[in-house]
Enzyme design. Structure first.
Site, mmCIF file in Angstrom:
data_model
loop_
_atom_site.group_PDB
_atom_site.id
_atom_site.type_symbol
_atom_site.label_atom_id
_atom_site.label_comp_id
_atom_site.label_asym_id
_atom_site.label_seq_id
_atom_site.Cartn_x
_atom_site.Cartn_y
_atom_site.Cartn_z
ATOM 1 N N GLN A 1 6.554 7.590 -66.474
ATOM 2 C CA GLN A 1 7.272 8.106 -65.306
ATOM 3 C C GLN A 1 7.707 7.017 -64.336
ATOM 4 O O GLN A 1 8.536 7.255 -63.470
ATOM 5 C CB GLN A 1 6.406 9.128 -64.563
ATOM 6 C CG GLN A 1 6.169 10.388 -65.360
ATOM 7 C CD GLN A 1 5.297 11.350 -64.581
ATOM 8 O OE1 GLN A 1 4.083 11.249 -64.604
ATOM 9 N NE2 GLN A 1 5.914 12.275 -63.874
ATOM 10 N N HIS B 1 -0.965 17.645 -69.526
ATOM 11 C CA HIS B 1 0.392 17.398 -69.024
ATOM 12 C C HIS B 1 0.694 15.891 -69.020
ATOM 13 O O HIS B 1 1.740 15.459 -69.512
ATOM 14 C CB HIS B 1 0.517 17.992 -67.615
ATOM 15 C CG HIS B 1 1.822 17.737 -66.936
ATOM 16 N ND1 HIS B 1 2.713 18.736 -66.619
ATOM 17 C CD2 HIS B 1 2.403 16.589 -66.511
ATOM 18 C CE1 HIS B 1 3.775 18.215 -66.032
ATOM 19 N NE2 HIS B 1 3.613 16.904 -65.951
ATOM 20 N N GLU B 2 -0.248 15.103 -68.499
ATOM 21 C CA GLU B 2 -0.020 13.648 -68.411
ATOM 22 C C GLU B 2 -0.025 13.002 -69.795
ATOM 23 O O GLU B 2 0.738 12.085 -70.068
ATOM 24 C CB GLU B 2 -1.065 12.985 -67.512
ATOM 25 C CG GLU B 2 -1.097 13.481 -66.070
ATOM 26 C CD GLU B 2 0.260 13.512 -65.386
ATOM 27 O OE1 GLU B 2 1.123 12.674 -65.705
ATOM 28 O OE2 GLU B 2 0.464 14.403 -64.544
ATOM 29 N N HIS C 1 3.251 13.247 -71.468
ATOM 30 C CA HIS C 1 4.201 12.222 -71.023
ATOM 31 C C HIS C 1 4.127 10.983 -71.912
ATOM 32 O O HIS C 1 5.151 10.384 -72.251
ATOM 33 C CB HIS C 1 3.897 11.793 -69.581
ATOM 34 C CG HIS C 1 4.501 12.675 -68.526
ATOM 35 N ND1 HIS C 1 5.862 12.877 -68.413
ATOM 36 C CD2 HIS C 1 3.936 13.388 -67.522
ATOM 37 C CE1 HIS C 1 6.095 13.685 -67.381
ATOM 38 N NE2 HIS C 1 4.937 14.013 -66.830
ATOM 39 N N GLY D 1 -0.982 13.715 -60.552
ATOM 40 C CA GLY D 1 -1.089 12.953 -61.787
ATOM 41 C C GLY D 1 0.183 12.167 -62.016
ATOM 42 O O GLY D 1 1.267 12.577 -61.556
ATOM 43 N N CYS E 1 6.280 18.895 -62.101
ATOM 44 C CA CYS E 1 6.212 17.501 -62.530
ATOM 45 C C CYS E 1 7.041 16.650 -61.574
ATOM 46 O O CYS E 1 8.146 17.056 -61.196
ATOM 47 C CB CYS E 1 6.769 17.385 -63.950
ATOM 48 S SG CYS E 1 6.766 15.720 -64.606
ATOM 49 N N LEU E 2 6.520 15.479 -61.211
ATOM 50 C CA LEU E 2 7.267 14.597 -60.303
ATOM 51 C C LEU E 2 8.588 14.154 -60.941
ATOM 52 O O LEU E 2 9.527 13.804 -60.233
ATOM 53 C CB LEU E 2 6.432 13.365 -59.941
ATOM 54 C CG LEU E 2 5.188 13.633 -59.082
ATOM 55 C CD1 LEU E 2 4.366 12.360 -58.922
ATOM 56 C CD2 LEU E 2 5.569 14.196 -57.723
HETATM 57 NI NI NI Z 1 4.659 15.255 -65.189
#
Ligand code: NI
Length: 174
Positions: free
Chosen positions: A51, A135-136, A139, A46, A93-94
């Site tokens: 991000q 989660h997304e 963000h 995701g 998370c990235l």
């Molecule tokens: Ni994330």
């Protein structure tokens, strides 16, 4: 297509609230394609626009699991319209590389939004998809999964991260 740079904690862009997309034009569609490419390359399941430094309410998800019944999901201006139950899952998370921790979330969510063709979509999700959606969407509101940890875990995370940054800064030049 272009790979985008993924912003990592503590980049302040991850703390900003993303703005609604008012028109899915050529530029937004290009951003979507680039985000999808960037997510697959990372690899991640995701990615939210914050991000990659774009403050737009836009996210892409692909669990890459044929059994989940969903392929690539593109969501523009998503909103959670219903939630049910509680669960916890070990998240990563990235934007917070190499760190994983259990986070409490709703077990089921219903999300409404638009796809890349401005067509309204509604997704009823449980399991991993429900987790990733929440989660997304966090963000887009400037929240990271580490904000949802308990005090002790968050304190440990901060100390560990400081050490990591310090180590990165003092690494001898090649
Ligand atoms: Ni994330």
């Amino acid at each position: 297509m272009a790979l985008l740079d993924i912003c990592t904690y503590p980049d302040p862009v991850l703390r900003r609230i993303a703005e609604p997309v008012d028109k899915i034009d050529w530029e937004v569609r290009k951003l979507i394609v680039d985000m999808v490419e960037t997510m697959y390359e990372a690899p991640g399941i995701g990615l939210a626009a914050n991000q990659v430094g774009k403050l737009l309410r836009l996210l892409v998800i692909d669990l890459q699991r044929p059994d989940c019944g969903h392929g690539l999901i593109v969501l523009v201006n998503p909103v959670i319209v219903a939630t049910e139950g509680e669960t916890s899952y070990e998240e990563g998370c990235l934007s917070v590389p190499d760190y994983y921790h259990k986070v409490r979330r709703h077990e089921h969510v219903t999300v409404q939004g638009f796809d890349q063709h401005a067509k309204p979509v509604e997704i009823e999700a449980g399991g991993l998809l429900a987790i990733v959606l929440q989660h997304e969407m966090d963000h887009l509101d400037g929240k990271l999964f580490i904000d949802r940890l308990g005090l002790v875990a968050r304190d440990l995370f901060k100390r560990r991260w400081k050490k990591r940054l310090k180590e990165a800064l003092t690494e001898p030049a090649q």
